[in-house]
Design a protein around this motif. Structure first.
Motif, mmCIF file in Angstrom:
data_model
loop_
_atom_site.group_PDB
_atom_site.id
_atom_site.type_symbol
_atom_site.label_atom_id
_atom_site.label_comp_id
_atom_site.label_asym_id
_atom_site.label_seq_id
_atom_site.Cartn_x
_atom_site.Cartn_y
_atom_site.Cartn_z
ATOM 1 N N ASP A 288 100.864 3.780 40.320
ATOM 2 C CA ASP A 288 102.082 4.134 39.590
ATOM 3 C C ASP A 288 103.240 4.380 40.555
ATOM 4 N N SER A 289 102.965 5.137 41.605
ATOM 5 C CA SER A 289 104.015 5.464 42.574
ATOM 6 C C SER A 289 104.567 4.204 43.218
ATOM 7 N N ASP A 290 103.685 3.313 43.621
ATOM 8 C CA ASP A 290 104.115 2.064 44.246
ATOM 9 C C ASP A 290 104.941 1.228 43.275
ATOM 10 N N ARG A 291 104.452 1.115 42.044
ATOM 11 C CA ARG A 291 105.151 0.304 41.046
ATOM 12 C C ARG A 291 106.547 0.860 40.754
ATOM 13 N N LEU A 292 106.651 2.172 40.551
ATOM 14 C CA LEU A 292 107.937 2.766 40.220
ATOM 15 C C LEU A 292 108.921 2.674 41.384
ATOM 16 N N ALA A 293 108.436 2.859 42.606
ATOM 17 C CA ALA A 293 109.320 2.734 43.770
ATOM 18 C C ALA A 293 109.840 1.309 43.904
ATOM 19 N N ARG A 294 108.976 0.336 43.689
ATOM 20 C CA ARG A 294 109.396 -1.060 43.800
ATOM 21 C C ARG A 294 110.340 -1.469 42.672
ATOM 22 N N LEU A 295 110.135 -0.918 41.481
ATOM 23 C CA LEU A 295 111.065 -1.176 40.384
ATOM 24 C C LEU A 295 112.440 -0.563 40.690
ATOM 25 N N ALA A 296 112.424 0.659 41.201
ATOM 26 C CA ALA A 296 113.700 1.324 41.540
ATOM 27 C C ALA A 296 114.420 0.584 42.655
ATOM 28 N N ALA A 297 113.652 0.005 43.576
ATOM 29 C CA ALA A 297 114.241 -0.709 44.698
ATOM 30 C C ALA A 297 114.774 -2.075 44.316
ATOM 31 N N GLY A 298 114.378 -2.562 43.132
ATOM 32 C CA GLY A 298 114.783 -3.906 42.728
ATOM 33 C C GLY A 298 113.913 -4.996 43.307
ATOM 34 N N ILE A 299 112.755 -4.609 43.851
ATOM 35 C CA ILE A 299 111.833 -5.593 44.439
ATOM 36 C C ILE A 299 111.105 -6.348 43.333
ATOM 37 N N ILE A 300 110.758 -5.639 42.257
ATOM 38 C CA ILE A 300 110.118 -6.263 41.108
ATOM 39 C C ILE A 300 110.891 -5.864 39.852
ATOM 40 N N GLU A 301 110.646 -6.559 38.771
ATOM 41 C CA GLU A 301 111.319 -6.254 37.500
ATOM 42 C C GLU A 301 110.278 -6.058 36.402
#
Length: 301
Positions: A288-301
């Motif tokens: 969850d932490s990895d997914r949310l950080a990457r979503l916030a960073a704009g790395i994934i959508e």
């Protein structure tokens, strides 16, 4: 000290500390724990009152036991109060904004075998995991935390924090670079956290008002996010982990004008509380932490 020895691992990083005082049963490394009475609700209110009377504010209160009841699970009373005065936070943030992932202070009030304990991270712990060696900012957090403890448990002797066994800044914070400014990144994080199975609990602007008492801090915010489905089994297995739940993310603008998102490696937090780093619920929180950080960073959508 920036790093401390694990009991059987030799010297780690820059040094070591004496392994006294001993931790009490159920007390994680780098914490102060007091026995404060027999009623969690009363103690929780005392903590809140002590925070505000010392010039701080209460960010949010997380009732771990109430969350468990919603899922049909009964655990001993356990409440986390998040808050504190800016005077204890700003000196650390002026040295390193990454310290924001452990600010404001978190006070865990919980019932254990008929008595109530109050647990908080020691200033030494917060400074150590942030990689801050300077004494002055560490002492500022200690001096701001102490009145909350003494007002909550008047007449009690406040012990020195438990040993920093295994505590080190290395690999503590997982970070990614963001593609937008801090406010946009925080809003992305909050919006995505509010999708099942997670939900945002609170957002704190740690830089707000910093210019009133010294050099202004670059934009820095912390976001608290819960996944009760994964947290409840962990609280059942190791109640002290309530100090490190819900998950938290620090978002800051660094010296190069780049936005960064950081969160503690939940596997390291698990070991702190005697839980296997490979526990399925720890793995869920890590994902969850990895997914949310990457979503916030704009790395994934």
């Amino acid at each position: 000290m920036l790093a401390v020895v694990a009991a059987a691992c030799g010297n780690v990083g820059n040094g070591e500390v004496e392994l006294a005082p001993r931790a009490a049963p159920g007390q994680p490394s780098g914490t102060i724990m007091l026995t404060v009475g027999t009623d969690v609700a009363t103690t929780t209110q005392r903590v809140k009152d002590a925070i505000t009377s010392s010039g701080g504010s209460v960010v949010t209160v997380v009732d771990h036991a109430a969350e468990a009841r919603k899922a049909g699970v009964t655990i001993p009373a356990s409440t986390l109060v998040i808050g504190g005065p800016p005077a204890g936070q700003l000196p650390l943030l002026r040295v390193d904004q990454r310290a924001g992932v452990d600010l404001p202070q978190r006070f865990l009030v919980r019932e254990t075998d008929g008595w109530v304990s109050l647990t908080v991270n020691s200033a030494d712990y917060v400074a150590a995991v942030s990689g801050i060696a300077a004494a002055a900012p560490r002492d500022a957090l200690r001096d701001a935390t102490m009145p909350v403890l003494t007002d909550t448990a008047p007449g009690s002797s406040v012990p020195v924090g438990s040993p920093l066994i295994g505590v080190t800044p290395f690999d503590y914070l997982v970070t990614v670079y963001g593609s937008a400014d801090v406010p946009t990144t925080v809003e992305r994080l909050r919006r995505n956290a509010d999708r099942a199975p997670t939900r945002s609990i609170a957002v704190v602007d740690l830089a707000a008002g910093s210019a009133d008492s010294g050099p202004p801090i670059r934009p820095t915010s912390v976001v608290f996010v819960s996944n009760s489905g994964a947290e409840i089994p962990l609280l059942t297995a190791a109640p002290s982990i309530g100090l490190d739940l819900p998950m938290r993310f620090v978002v800051w603008l660094d010296a190069e004008e780049l936005t960064q998102i950081g969160y503690p490696d939940v596997r390291r937090l698990a070991v702190r509380h005697g839980i296997s780093a490979n526990d399925p619920n720890i793995e869920r929180l890590a994902a969850d932490s990895d997914r949310l950080a990457r979503l916030a960073a704009g790395i994934i959508e």
